[in-house]
Design a protein around this motif. Sequence first.
Motif, PDB file in Angstrom:
ATOM      1  N   VAL A   1       9.479  79.313  90.596  1.00  8.36           N
ATOM      2  CA  VAL A   1       9.239  80.366  91.582  1.00  8.36           C
ATOM      3  C   VAL A   1       8.518  79.739  92.771  1.00  8.36           C
ATOM      4  CG1 VAL A   1       8.026  82.539  92.021  1.00  8.36           C
ATOM      5  CG2 VAL A   1       9.204  82.188  89.847  1.00  8.36           C
ATOM      6  N   GLY A   2       9.006  80.008  93.969  1.00  7.87           N
ATOM      7  CA  GLY A   2       8.397  79.462  95.180  1.00  7.87           C
ATOM      8  C   GLY A   2       8.680  77.992  95.382  1.00  7.87           C
ATOM      9  N   ALA A   3       9.817  77.528  94.896  1.00  9.10           N
ATOM     10  CA  ALA A   3      10.174  76.109  95.036  1.00  9.10           C
ATOM     11  C   ALA A   3      10.047  75.671  96.495  1.00  9.10           C
ATOM     12  CB  ALA A   3      11.592  75.875  94.540  1.00  9.10           C
ATOM     13  N   GLN A   4       9.433  74.513  96.703  1.00 12.10           N
ATOM     14  CA  GLN A   4       9.203  73.973  98.046  1.00 12.10           C
ATOM     15  C   GLN A   4      10.192  72.863  98.385  1.00 12.10           C
ATOM     16  OE1 GLN A   4       6.767  75.264 100.241  1.00 12.10           O
ATOM     17  NE2 GLN A   4       6.863  76.852  98.661  1.00 12.10           N
ATOM     18  N   PHE A   5      11.399  72.982  97.889  1.00 10.68           N
ATOM     19  CA  PHE A   5      12.454  72.029  98.209  1.00 10.68           C
ATOM     20  C   PHE A   5      13.736  72.816  98.422  1.00 10.68           C
ATOM     21  CE2 PHE A   5      12.200  72.418  93.618  1.00 10.68           C
ATOM     22  CZ  PHE A   5      13.524  72.587  93.233  1.00 10.68           C
ATOM     23  N   ASN A   6      14.692  72.185  99.067  1.00  7.48           N
ATOM     24  CA  ASN A   6      15.954  72.841  99.366  1.00  7.48           C
ATOM     25  C   ASN A   6      16.861  72.754  98.134  1.00  7.48           C
ATOM     26  OD1 ASN A   6      18.724  73.214 100.219  1.00  7.48           O
ATOM     27  ND2 ASN A   6      17.973  73.061 102.327  1.00  7.48           N
ATOM     28  N   THR A   7      17.058  73.889  97.472  1.00  7.29           N
ATOM     29  CA  THR A   7      17.849  73.897  96.243  1.00  7.29           C
ATOM     30  C   THR A   7      19.307  73.533  96.505  1.00  7.29           C
ATOM     31  OG1 THR A   7      18.208  76.287  96.410  1.00  7.29           O
ATOM     32  CG2 THR A   7      16.319  75.543  95.100  1.00  7.29           C
ATOM     33  N   GLN A   8      19.819  73.904  97.652  1.00  7.95           N
ATOM     34  CA  GLN A   8      21.216  73.554  98.001  1.00  7.95           C
ATOM     35  C   GLN A   8      21.368  72.034  98.080  1.00  7.95           C
ATOM     36  OE1 GLN A   8      23.895  75.752  98.563  1.00  7.95           O
ATOM     37  NE2 GLN A   8      25.169  73.940  98.629  1.00  7.95           N
ATOM     38  N   ASP A   9      20.434  71.375  98.746  1.00  6.62           N
ATOM     39  CA  ASP A   9      20.487  69.913  98.841  1.00  6.62           C
ATOM     40  C   ASP A   9      20.369  69.276  97.459  1.00  6.62           C
ATOM     41  OD1 ASP A   9      20.759  70.032 101.582  1.00  6.62           O
ATOM     42  OD2 ASP A   9      18.656  69.569 102.011  1.00  6.62           O
ATOM     43  N   ALA A  10      19.503  69.842  96.605  1.00 10.83           N
ATOM     44  CA  ALA A  10      19.327  69.316  95.249  1.00 10.83           C
ATOM     45  C   ALA A  10      20.626  69.410  94.459  1.00 10.83           C
ATOM     46  CB  ALA A  10      18.201  70.066  94.534  1.00 10.83           C
ATOM     47  N   GLU A  11      21.317  70.537  94.595  1.00 13.47           N
ATOM     48  CA  GLU A  11      22.577  70.746  93.874  1.00 13.47           C
ATOM     49  C   GLU A  11      23.686  69.821  94.390  1.00 13.47           C
ATOM     50  OE1 GLU A  11      23.099  74.938  94.486  1.00 13.47           O
ATOM     51  OE2 GLU A  11      21.235  75.358  93.433  1.00 13.47           O
ATOM     52  N   ILE A  12      23.741  69.645  95.688  1.00 17.24           N
ATOM     53  CA  ILE A  12      24.740  68.740  96.267  1.00 17.24           C
ATOM     54  C   ILE A  12      24.485  67.309  95.795  1.00 17.24           C
ATOM     55  CG2 ILE A  12      25.544  67.684  98.425  1.00 17.24           C
ATOM     56  CD1 ILE A  12      25.110  70.485  99.732  1.00 17.24           C
ATOM     57  N   ASP A  13      23.230  66.902  95.804  1.00 15.82           N
ATOM     58  CA  ASP A  13      22.877  65.558  95.340  1.00 15.82           C
ATOM     59  C   ASP A  13      23.245  65.386  93.866  1.00 15.82           C
ATOM     60  OD1 ASP A  13      21.523  62.933  95.441  1.00 15.82           O
ATOM     61  OD2 ASP A  13      20.001  63.928  94.199  1.00 15.82           O
ATOM     62  N   LEU A  14      22.917  66.365  93.041  1.00 17.46           N
ATOM     63  CA  LEU A  14      23.209  66.279  91.612  1.00 17.46           C
ATOM     64  C   LEU A  14      24.709  66.191  91.358  1.00 17.46           C
ATOM     65  CD1 LEU A  14      22.498  66.375  88.618  1.00 17.46           C
ATOM     66  CD2 LEU A  14      22.331  68.863  88.815  1.00 17.46           C
ATOM     67  N   THR A  15      25.493  67.074  91.961  1.00 13.95           N
ATOM     68  CA  THR A  15      26.943  67.039  91.726  1.00 13.95           C
ATOM     69  C   THR A  15      27.563  65.756  92.282  1.00 13.95           C
ATOM     70  OG1 THR A  15      27.367  68.402  93.695  1.00 13.95           O
ATOM     71  CG2 THR A  15      27.224  69.545  91.574  1.00 13.95           C
ATOM     72  N   SER A  16      27.049  65.274  93.409  1.00 10.39           N
ATOM     73  CA  SER A  16      27.560  64.014  93.972  1.00 10.39           C
ATOM     74  C   SER A  16      27.309  62.848  93.027  1.00 10.39           C
ATOM     75  CB  SER A  16      26.910  63.729  95.323  1.00 10.39           C
ATOM     76  OG  SER A  16      27.292  64.687  96.265  1.00 10.39           O
ATOM     77  N   ARG A  17      26.118  62.807  92.459  1.00  7.08           N
ATOM     78  CA  ARG A  17      25.797  61.727  91.516  1.00  7.08           C
ATOM     79  C   ARG A  17      26.694  61.783  90.285  1.00  7.08           C
ATOM     80  NH1 ARG A  17      19.573  60.137  91.331  1.00  7.08           N
ATOM     81  NH2 ARG A  17      18.913  60.704  93.423  1.00  7.08           N
ATOM     82  N   LEU A  18      26.900  62.991  89.769  1.00  3.55           N
ATOM     83  CA  LEU A  18      27.761  63.142  88.598  1.00  3.55           C
ATOM     84  C   LEU A  18      29.197  62.723  88.921  1.00  3.55           C
ATOM     85  CD1 LEU A  18      26.406  66.522  87.203  1.00  3.55           C
ATOM     86  CD2 LEU A  18      26.229  64.278  86.093  1.00  3.55           C
ATOM     87  N   GLU A  19      29.684  63.133  90.072  1.00  2.48           N
ATOM     88  CA  GLU A  19      31.057  62.791  90.462  1.00  2.48           C
ATOM     89  C   GLU A  19      31.222  61.290  90.687  1.00  2.48           C
ATOM     90  OE1 GLU A  19      31.803  65.518  93.682  1.00  2.48           O
ATOM     91  OE2 GLU A  19      32.007  67.206  92.284  1.00  2.48           O
ATOM     92  N   GLN A  20      30.179  60.619  91.189  1.00  3.42           N
ATOM     93  CA  GLN A  20      30.241  59.165  91.364  1.00  3.42           C
ATOM     94  C   GLN A  20      30.408  58.451  90.022  1.00  3.42           C
ATOM     95  OE1 GLN A  20      26.713  58.109  93.547  1.00  3.42           O
ATOM     96  NE2 GLN A  20      27.517  58.884  95.477  1.00  3.42           N
ATOM     97  N   LEU A  21      29.927  59.083  88.955  1.00  5.77           N
ATOM     98  CA  LEU A  21      30.068  58.503  87.614  1.00  5.77           C
ATOM     99  C   LEU A  21      31.379  58.913  86.941  1.00  5.77           C
ATOM    100  CD1 LEU A  21      26.450  58.906  86.198  1.00  5.77           C
ATOM    101  CD2 LEU A  21      27.550  56.822  87.037  1.00  5.77           C
ATOM    102  N   GLY A  22      32.183  59.719  87.636  1.00  7.81           N
ATOM    103  CA  GLY A  22      33.479  60.099  87.097  1.00  7.81           C
ATOM    104  C   GLY A  22      33.549  61.474  86.469  1.00  7.81           C
ATOM    105  N   TYR A  23      32.453  62.217  86.496  1.00 10.76           N
ATOM    106  CA  TYR A  23      32.468  63.579  85.957  1.00 10.76           C
ATOM    107  C   TYR A  23      33.158  64.514  86.930  1.00 10.76           C
ATOM    108  CZ  TYR A  23      29.008  61.984  82.589  1.00 10.76           C
ATOM    109  OH  TYR A  23      28.365  61.310  81.599  1.00 10.76           O
ATOM    110  N   LYS A  24      33.811  65.531  86.396  1.00  9.58           N
ATOM    111  CA  LYS A  24      34.343  66.618  87.211  1.00  9.58           C
ATOM    112  C   LYS A  24      33.308  67.727  87.170  1.00  9.58           C
ATOM    113  CE  LYS A  24      39.046  65.414  86.147  1.00  9.58           C
ATOM    114  NZ  LYS A  24      39.942  65.452  85.028  1.00  9.58           N
ATOM    115  N   THR A  25      32.980  68.290  88.335  1.00  9.36           N
ATOM    116  CA  THR A  25      31.952  69.328  88.367  1.00  9.36           C
ATOM    117  C   THR A  25      32.509  70.632  88.913  1.00  9.36           C
ATOM    118  OG1 THR A  25      31.169  68.676  90.557  1.00  9.36           O
ATOM    119  CG2 THR A  25      30.084  67.641  88.664  1.00  9.36           C
ATOM    120  N   GLU A  26      31.861  71.694  88.507  1.00 11.03           N
ATOM    121  CA  GLU A  26      32.204  73.038  88.940  1.00 11.03           C
ATOM    122  C   GLU A  26      30.892  73.825  88.943  1.00 11.03           C
ATOM    123  OE1 GLU A  26      34.768  76.565  86.888  1.00 11.03           O
ATOM    124  OE2 GLU A  26      35.482  74.515  86.593  1.00 11.03           O
ATOM    125  N   THR A  27      30.731  74.729  89.900  1.00  9.35           N
ATOM    126  CA  THR A  27      29.486  75.481  89.969  1.00  9.35           C
ATOM    127  C   THR A  27      29.736  76.978  90.054  1.00  9.35           C
ATOM    128  OG1 THR A  27      29.297  75.460  92.374  1.00  9.35           O
ATOM    129  CG2 THR A  27      28.375  73.569  91.198  1.00  9.35           C
TER     130      THR A  27
END
Length: 129
Positions: free
Chosen positions: A73-99
Amino acid sequence: MELPVVTMAKVINSFSLPWLDNVFRGSIPPAYLEKTDNTTMLITESMNEPQVSLNGRHKGWLMGTELQIFYKVGAQFNTQDAEIDLTSRLEQLGYKTETRARVKDPDTNQVTKVLFATWDLLGGTGNET
């Protein structure tokens, strides 16, 4: 072969995401259920099935996990950027992602996000870690 949740937990932990406080497999321990001052990820199995049948034998296995994020609650970071970074990292390793869309939990007021990560053992992706 290790379970999909074990593989994914290792991958997520290897990322050392600064915004992620806890990673749990299967279920969240009772002591953490009411903690709204942490960002927690719950990893559960979403898929674990044979694929590619050849001469009556399975030649591959499709694995998948659901990554449910409970933002503090009250996160002081951009959750959208966090999600983009996470999915990008997973995809770089060959995972297929869906949100799925973010939802606000009515009990804790935490914003939650669900992502799915899948991989096929036949292709060798997702198991390099």
